[in-house]
Write a protein that holds these residues in place. Structure first.
Motif, short mmCIF file in Angstrom:
data_model
loop_
_atom_site.label_atom_id
_atom_site.label_comp_id
_atom_site.label_asym_id
_atom_site.label_seq_id
_atom_site.Cartn_x
_atom_site.Cartn_y
_atom_site.Cartn_z
N MET A 1 -3.50 -12.84 12.08
CA MET A 1 -4.84 -12.31 11.85
C MET A 1 -5.77 -12.83 12.95
O MET A 1 -5.55 -13.91 13.49
CB MET A 1 -5.40 -12.80 10.50
CG MET A 1 -4.68 -12.29 9.30
SD MET A 1 -5.46 -13.01 7.82
CE MET A 1 -4.60 -12.12 6.55
N THR B 1 -11.08 -11.88 10.95
CA THR B 1 -10.41 -11.45 9.72
C THR B 1 -10.19 -12.64 8.79
O THR B 1 -10.41 -12.55 7.58
CB THR B 1 -9.07 -10.75 10.03
OG1 THR B 1 -9.34 -9.62 10.87
CG2 THR B 1 -8.37 -10.31 8.77
N THR C 1 -11.82 -12.98 5.02
CA THR C 1 -10.92 -12.78 3.88
C THR C 1 -10.75 -14.03 3.02
O THR C 1 -11.07 -14.00 1.84
CB THR C 1 -9.55 -12.27 4.34
OG1 THR C 1 -9.02 -13.14 5.33
CG2 THR C 1 -9.63 -10.85 4.88
#
Length: 87
Positions: free
Chosen positions: A44, A48, A52
């Protein structure tokens, strides 16, 4: 005259086993991950990760100076559980 036959499948299996064992050793060598390693392990981007799971209370992280560190075993457990909960 000497003739040698090699089973390519056996050779591939031996190589794969040796690679797997070495990767396991390398994985066990790391006590902490930094952000670069976390990005590599999760595949990632940093944005991100931040958007997240990074700010979840149970995600293990420590900031020392200006650098984040993540306990490898705890982070791995968290990430596996986090992903399982996304199903």
């Amino acid at each position: 005259m000497l003739q040698i036959q090699v089973d390519e499948e056996v050779i591939k299996e031996l190589y794969q086993k040796a690679i797997d064992e070495r990767l396991k050793e390398l994985d066990q060598e790391l006590v902490y991950w930094d952000t670069k390693e976390l990005k590599r392990r999760t595949c990632m981007s940093w944005n991100t990760i931040l958007n997240t799971f990074f700010w979840e209370d149970d995600f293990p992280k420590v900031k020392i100076g200006g650098k984040w560190y993540f306990p490898a075993d705890e982070a791995k457990r968290f990430l596996n559980q986090w992903l399982a909960n996304k199903k």
